[in-house]
Design a protein around this motif. Structure first.
Motif, PDB file in Angstrom:
ATOM      1  N   ALA B  18      27.279  -2.329  -4.303  1.00  0.00           N
ATOM      2  CA  ALA B  18      27.154  -3.333  -3.249  1.00  0.00           C
ATOM      3  C   ALA B  18      28.182  -3.076  -2.150  1.00  0.00           C
ATOM      4  N   ALA B  19      29.403  -2.718  -2.545  1.00  0.00           N
ATOM      5  CA  ALA B  19      30.465  -2.471  -1.570  1.00  0.00           C
ATOM      6  C   ALA B  19      30.114  -1.272  -0.686  1.00  0.00           C
ATOM      7  N   VAL B  20      29.636  -0.217  -1.324  1.00  0.00           N
ATOM      8  CA  VAL B  20      29.305   0.996  -0.574  1.00  0.00           C
ATOM      9  C   VAL B  20      28.197   0.712   0.437  1.00  0.00           C
ATOM     10  N   SER B  21      27.161   0.023  -0.001  1.00  0.00           N
ATOM     11  CA  SER B  21      26.048  -0.190   0.923  1.00  0.00           C
ATOM     12  C   SER B  21      26.413  -1.174   2.029  1.00  0.00           C
ATOM     13  N   ALA B  22      27.260  -2.158   1.719  1.00  0.00           N
ATOM     14  CA  ALA B  22      27.676  -3.097   2.759  1.00  0.00           C
ATOM     15  C   ALA B  22      28.511  -2.376   3.821  1.00  0.00           C
ATOM     16  N   ARG B  23      29.382  -1.479   3.361  1.00  0.00           N
ATOM     17  CA  ARG B  23      30.189  -0.714   4.317  1.00  0.00           C
ATOM     18  C   ARG B  23      29.290   0.194   5.156  1.00  0.00           C
ATOM     19  N   ASP B  24      28.311   0.840   4.481  1.00  0.00           N
ATOM     20  CA  ASP B  24      27.406   1.727   5.228  1.00  0.00           C
ATOM     21  C   ASP B  24      26.548   0.948   6.223  1.00  0.00           C
ATOM     22  N   ALA B  25      26.391  -0.336   5.957  1.00  0.00           N
ATOM     23  CA  ALA B  25      25.652  -1.174   6.900  1.00  0.00           C
ATOM     24  C   ALA B  25      26.585  -1.705   7.985  1.00  0.00           C
ATOM     25  N   GLY B  26      27.839  -1.235   7.984  1.00  0.00           N
ATOM     26  CA  GLY B  26      28.728  -1.533   9.102  1.00  0.00           C
ATOM     27  C   GLY B  26      29.700  -2.666   8.905  1.00  0.00           C
ATOM     28  N   PHE B 105      46.365 -16.972  -5.638  1.00  0.00           N
ATOM     29  CA  PHE B 105      46.102 -17.002  -4.193  1.00  0.00           C
ATOM     30  C   PHE B 105      44.657 -17.404  -3.907  1.00  0.00           C
ATOM     31  N   GLN B 106      44.407 -17.740  -2.641  1.00  0.00           N
ATOM     32  CA  GLN B 106      43.046 -18.089  -2.221  1.00  0.00           C
ATOM     33  C   GLN B 106      42.625 -17.206  -1.059  1.00  0.00           C
ATOM     34  N   LEU B 107      41.330 -16.907  -1.010  1.00  0.00           N
ATOM     35  CA  LEU B 107      40.752 -16.127   0.083  1.00  0.00           C
ATOM     36  C   LEU B 107      39.507 -16.838   0.558  1.00  0.00           C
ATOM     37  N   SER B 108      39.176 -16.577   1.791  1.00  0.00           N
ATOM     38  CA  SER B 108      37.945 -17.143   2.311  1.00  0.00           C
ATOM     39  C   SER B 108      37.006 -15.982   2.626  1.00  0.00           C
ATOM     40  N   ALA B 109      35.721 -16.153   2.337  1.00  0.00           N
ATOM     41  CA  ALA B 109      34.764 -15.064   2.552  1.00  0.00           C
ATOM     42  C   ALA B 109      33.571 -15.573   3.343  1.00  0.00           C
ATOM     43  N   ARG B 110      33.104 -14.755   4.287  1.00  0.00           N
ATOM     44  CA  ARG B 110      31.877 -15.152   5.006  1.00  0.00           C
ATOM     45  C   ARG B 110      30.675 -14.966   4.100  1.00  0.00           C
ATOM     46  N   ALA B 111      30.726 -13.954   3.251  1.00  0.00           N
ATOM     47  CA  ALA B 111      29.693 -13.782   2.221  1.00  0.00           C
ATOM     48  C   ALA B 111      30.366 -13.358   0.921  1.00  0.00           C
ATOM     49  N   ILE B 112      29.741 -13.761  -0.186  1.00  0.00           N
ATOM     50  CA  ILE B 112      30.256 -13.376  -1.507  1.00  0.00           C
ATOM     51  C   ILE B 112      29.135 -12.674  -2.261  1.00  0.00           C
ATOM     52  N   VAL B 287      22.995 -20.975  -2.886  1.00  0.00           N
ATOM     53  CA  VAL B 287      24.124 -21.292  -2.002  1.00  0.00           C
ATOM     54  C   VAL B 287      24.144 -20.258  -0.871  1.00  0.00           C
ATOM     55  N   PRO B 288      23.982 -20.688   0.381  1.00  0.00           N
ATOM     56  CA  PRO B 288      23.911 -19.735   1.492  1.00  0.00           C
ATOM     57  C   PRO B 288      25.140 -18.820   1.533  1.00  0.00           C
ATOM     58  N   GLY B 289      24.897 -17.536   1.725  1.00  0.00           N
ATOM     59  CA  GLY B 289      26.002 -16.594   1.829  1.00  0.00           C
ATOM     60  C   GLY B 289      26.526 -16.111   0.485  1.00  0.00           C
ATOM     61  N   VAL B 290      25.959 -16.595  -0.597  1.00  0.00           N
ATOM     62  CA  VAL B 290      26.365 -16.129  -1.923  1.00  0.00           C
ATOM     63  C   VAL B 290      25.216 -15.318  -2.520  1.00  0.00           C
ATOM     64  N   ARG B 315      23.334  -4.645   1.477  1.00  0.00           N
ATOM     65  CA  ARG B 315      22.677  -4.619   2.800  1.00  0.00           C
ATOM     66  C   ARG B 315      22.367  -6.033   3.282  1.00  0.00           C
ATOM     67  N   ALA B 316      21.873  -6.864   2.349  1.00  0.00           N
ATOM     68  CA  ALA B 316      21.508  -8.237   2.738  1.00  0.00           C
ATOM     69  C   ALA B 316      22.745  -9.042   3.130  1.00  0.00           C
ATOM     70  N   ALA B 317      23.827  -8.859   2.377  1.00  0.00           N
ATOM     71  CA  ALA B 317      25.054  -9.591   2.709  1.00  0.00           C
ATOM     72  C   ALA B 317      25.566  -9.145   4.087  1.00  0.00           C
ATOM     73  N   ALA B 318      25.399  -7.861   4.389  1.00  0.00           N
ATOM     74  CA  ALA B 318      25.809  -7.351   5.702  1.00  0.00           C
ATOM     75  C   ALA B 318      24.992  -8.022   6.809  1.00  0.00           C
ATOM     76  N   LYS B 319      23.697  -8.156   6.561  1.00  0.00           N
ATOM     77  CA  LYS B 319      22.847  -8.846   7.543  1.00  0.00           C
ATOM     78  C   LYS B 319      23.291 -10.294   7.703  1.00  0.00           C
TER      79      LYS B 319
END
Lengths: 480, 420
Positions: B18-26, B105-112, B287-290, B315-319
């Motif tokens: 998932a990480a590789v394809s999200a990065r390849d999607a920019g 610690f806490q992090l915020s993510a636009r998509a998970i 849940v949107p974005g998850v 790819r979908a998370a990238a979109k």
């Protein structure tokens, strides 16, 4: 020579050890298993009974009510999980109402506070998962739940800090009476004691009968249980008992202090003193009876089942006190339910008898409090952050299901009377007690025990003795 | 609080792909959170070969397969944190996590992307009566002890359950000098892949007893023996069929459960059939974005399909991060029927689909010479004959985006088994 040798490091032995250490440090506890809390004390309903059950005027009734009253303060003093959630005795048939009334009267006679009979509507409002067939219930506001491991281990640790010696993996084989007391023979040699306390659970009859002409007989009464996943949610808030009656002797459905639901027990008399095997029939009986109280009980979400043994003496009463024909030999026998609830009072009573016998006075250096293993889940975000900063081991999660960290496990291993086995770690920290039952954390806990105790990984046991987790290393070849 | 475009929970095969394809999607700001001390997940203990036939057209071991993806993550300089446990995920995508170095610690993510994998069903959940001695292991725990720690769990072994890990461990324990006496399976069919039965049991003369279960475990400290019995069609033991086996070890390979405690804390709707999230064509949960992929979504047989599915999730998370997933259209639901236990996805938005959408499913029983049919509402649009289908082998059908777009009124797509 010790002032006192206590046989058994279960909840009774530990309670006596802690109470008697108020007066003397010359105390030795002998335990046949590798840890405290390995017999009856580890496998039971984890309930603090209010005390309405035992016959009025009995020792059982008196110690139960006293123990129940002591428990909350003790849980604060010794830092173990306890919650007064209240209990109910459910009556499922109109014709059983007189039994409920009788129970109420007995409870009042025993000195149990706040008892009253409540009706269907109130029961269902408070406990929506109870069967709509319920007719009435005895409401018992002083009923409570406790972590039995926490209680037993806390008392033992506190005793150890106050100078009591614990010797594990030691089985008592006999006694010889002497001028000043007793010689206790064990498989690890003899020890001398001015007083002996027999807190040997299902074996207490064997020890008693070695020194007394007046014989007692204990039957191990097996109880099978189910424990449900926390994910099943709090099915019930109070501990729900079933009124013995039309449906026979019932089983309880109760929350545990850790948020699971416990269901059981059966009551099956057996011969073998160590046989804690569950049976299909027993477990099915639990399932059937539990559904009478809570029809929707999700037994498919069971994460484990187990069996415990109650030490039922033929007389059905606690046998506590100096044996008449064996001076200096004190029994703590027949400690079946409500033994856990009574344990603080049992400890107090036996320690009082010994104090009198030996003419002891209170020590000025007795430490009454003990701090348990920190549970980071009870801390605020900031407190937990500070804890991990101070000791990063609290930042590494070992048991995923129960979120137990390396810090907690190391504490469990290195504190007084520390854990040496997987079950020892489990009872102290809950690592391995969750839904995967140690499948994931088992090998990691083994590594921590090996690292902290210097024992080879292949020697680590589940629960001492021959319960080694592995049989050796790979590539060693088979044994000749 | 640090903010990321995509946080991926789990650095196993699903999380890595998932990480590789999200990065390849920019997507720039990606973080992988892994609870173990290395990337690769369960593949690290799967030292047997047979991985990667679909993806790389060669036969790799588990660690080799993982290494290919770990290399891709490193080449792309995608950051990851090891030994890091996620404690909570909120529905507004705030992640609470902890490790020794960074503390709590806490992090915020636009998509998970949820990629936590699965766990094994333990003895307690199987409701086997008897004692509770040492020597009862889930097959995966035994695999870890043998392959990672160099420890031998036992010498005389009975295996309950014919899941793939159990089959693999039958062979592994045999190779380590243990005697594997029998593999018992409650169901009348195996839960594992045919190829594993041939290569791990048949080749070593290990009997597989179908419709059998363990009805008793003996031994107080260490397992001393177990009792097997045949079961009837209701899976109840048949009295009189009991057979005692002397053994020091019982391995359990009785099913895998997607590990969705965090999904639940985020409010993700779960399927009672798969125990994984209910997702659409984009592998987006309720849940949107998850998003969810891999064994946390539904248990796979082959890691190649995990990688494919996870790449689609990436790819979908990238979109989603770019705001391209907002089509506002109604979903077409997929219905699993007639022996099809579930489908992933469970609904599709045609405009969000890629040109071809793989729909994966499992059947509930063994079917011979039956058809897999797809209906668009009442109309059968495809029918494909399969010689054999079994619960242990994942099946699939492919939907074409253009077919769905050409039917704007389509409400339900049904996947079903039809016997000849």
């Amino acid at each position: 020579m010790y002032d006192v040798v206590i046989i058994g490091a279960g909840v009774s032995g530990a309670a006596v050890a802690r109470e008697v250490s108020r007066y003397t440090k010359s105390v030795l506890v002998l335990e046949r298993f590798e840890d405290m809390c390995c017999g009856t004390s580890k496998a039971n309903s984890a309930i603090v009974h209010a005390g309405y059950d035992a016959p009025a005027g009995s020792l059982m009734a008196r110690l139960n009510v006293r123990g129940s009253r002591m428990m909350e303060a003790l849980s604060k003093e010794l830092d173990f999980p306890y919650r007064r959630n209240g209990s109910m005795v459910l009556c499922m048939a109109e014709e059983d109402r007189p039994h409920l009334q009788k129970l109420l009267e007995r409870g009042v006679a025993n000195g149990v506070e706040g008892l009253r009979i409540i009706e269907r509507q109130e029961i269902l409002r408070r406990e929506p998962n109870v069967s709509p067939d319920v007719v009435a219930a005895l409401d018992v506001p002083t009923g409570a739940i406790v972590c039995p491991f926490g209680l037993n281990i806390a008392m033992a640790e506190n005793a150890a800090v106050n100078g009591v010696t614990f010797q594990f993996d030691t089985t008592v084989t006999g006694f010889t009476a002497g001028a000043e007391g007793w010689t206790v023979h064990t498989d690890k040699g003899d020890v001398e004691a001015r007083c002996v306390v027999n807190a040997a659970g299902v074996y207490a009859d064997r020890l008693h009968n070695m020194v007394s002409a007046s014989k007692i007989h204990i039957t191990p009464r097996r109880g099978d249980y189910y424990l449900l996943d926390k994910a099943a949610g709090e099915m019930v808030h109070s501990t729900l008992f079933q009124l013995p009656g039309k449906f026979g002797k019932g089983v309880l459905v109760s929350p545990t202090v850790h948020g699971n639901t416990i269901v059981g027990p059966t009551a099956i008399d057996i011969e073998e003193k160590d046989n804690t095997a569950t049976t299909r029939e027993g477990l099915d009986q639990v399932a059937r009876k539990a559904a009478v109280s809570v029809p929707s009980i999700p037994l498919r979400q069971a994460i484990t089942s187990f069996a415990g043994l109650r030490a039922h003496e033929d007389g059905g009463e606690f046998i506590i006190g100096e044996v008449s024909d064996a001076p200096g030999f004190f029994d703590c026998a027949g400690i079946e339910s409500p033994g856990l609830s009574s344990s603080p009072a049992i400890g107090e009573m036996v320690a009082g008898l010994i104090r009198e016998k030996l003419g002891l006075s209170p020590r000025s250096d007795f430490v009454p409090t003990r701090k348990g293993i920190v549970n980071p889940q009870t801390l605020s975000f900031e407190e937990r952050q500070a804890l991990v900063k101070e000791n990063p081991a609290y930042g590494r999660v070992i048991c995923r299901c129960e979120t137990v960290t390396e810090g907690e496990i190391v504490d469990a291993i290195t504190r007084p009377l520390g854990a040496r086995s997987l079950d020892g770690v489990k009872r102290r920290t809950r690592a391995g007690m969750g839904r995967c039952q140690g499948g994931f954390c088992g090998p990691r806990v083994m590594e921590l025990i090996a690292r902290e105790t210097g024992v080879d990984l292949s020697e680590i046991t589940k629960c001492g003795g021959k319960s080694r987790m592995v049989v050796g290393k790979t590539k060693e070849g088979t044994e000749a | 609080m640090n903010t990321y475009d995509i946080v991926i929970i789990g650095g196993g095969p699903a999380g890595l792909a998932a990480a590789v394809s999200a990065r390849d999607a920019g997507v720039e700001r990606i973080l992988i959170l892994e609870r173990d001390n290395e990337l690769g997940g369960i593949l690290n203990q799967c030292i047997h070969n047979g991985f990667g036939l679909h993806t790389f057209q060669e036969e790799l071991t588990g660690p080799e397969y993982a290494a290919r993806f770990i290399d891709q993550v490193k080449e792309r300089q995608i950051p990851y944190l090891l030994n890091t446990m996620v404690l909570d995920v909120s529905s507004d995508r705030v992640i609470t996590a902890m490790n020794k170095t960074d503390g709590l610690f806490q992090l915020s993510a636009r998509a998970i992307i949820l990629a936590m994998g699965c766990r094994e069903r333990p003895r307690g959940a199987l409701n086997i009566p008897g004692t509770r001695p040492a020597g009862i292991y889930s097959a995966g725990t035994a695999q870890r002890l043998v392959n990672m720690e160099g420890l031998l769990p036992g010498r005389k072994v009975v295996i309950l359950g014919s899941g793939d890990i159990g089959l693999i461990m039958a062979r592994r324990m045999t190779l380590e000098g243990a005697q594997v006496q029998v593999v018992a399976e409650l169901m009348p069919y195996s839960g594992g892949l045919k190829r594993n039965i041939v290569q791990c049991l048949d080749d070593y003369g290990i009997p597989l007893k179908l419709s059998h279960t363990v009805v008793d475990i003996r031994g107080r400290e260490r397992v001393e023996g177990i009792t097997l019995a045949a079961v009837d069609e209701h899976l109840k033991p048949i009295p009189g069929t009991e057979e005692d086996y002397e053994c020091d070890t019982l391995l359990l390979s009785c099913g895998l459960i997607p590990e969705n405690e965090l999904s639940r804390s985020a409010g993700v709707a779960l399927s009672p059939v798969t125990s994984g999230a209910v997702v659409d064509e984009s592998l987006e949960t309720s849940v949107p974005g998850v998003f969810a992929c891999g064994n946390v979504l539904h248990v796979h047989d082959l890691v190649d399909f995990v990688s494919q599915e996870a790449a689609a999730a990436g790819r979908a998370a990238a979109k989603y991060v770019r705001g391209e997933l907002e089509t506002g259209e109604a979903a077409i639901s997929l219905k699993a029927q007639g022996g099809v236990r579930y489908t992933v996805p469970a609904r599709v938005h045609p405009h969000r689909m890629e040109a071809e959408q793989v729909v994966r499913f499992r059947v509930g029983a063994v079917y011979r010479n039956a058809y897999v049919s797809v209906y668009f509402d009442e109309e059968r649009v495809s029918r494909r004959k399969r010689q054999i289908m079994a619960p242990g082998e994942m099946e699939q059908v492919v939907l074409k985006r253009e077919d769905l777009l050409s039917r704007p009124d389509l409400k339900t797509i049904t996947v079903t088994i039809e016997e000849a």
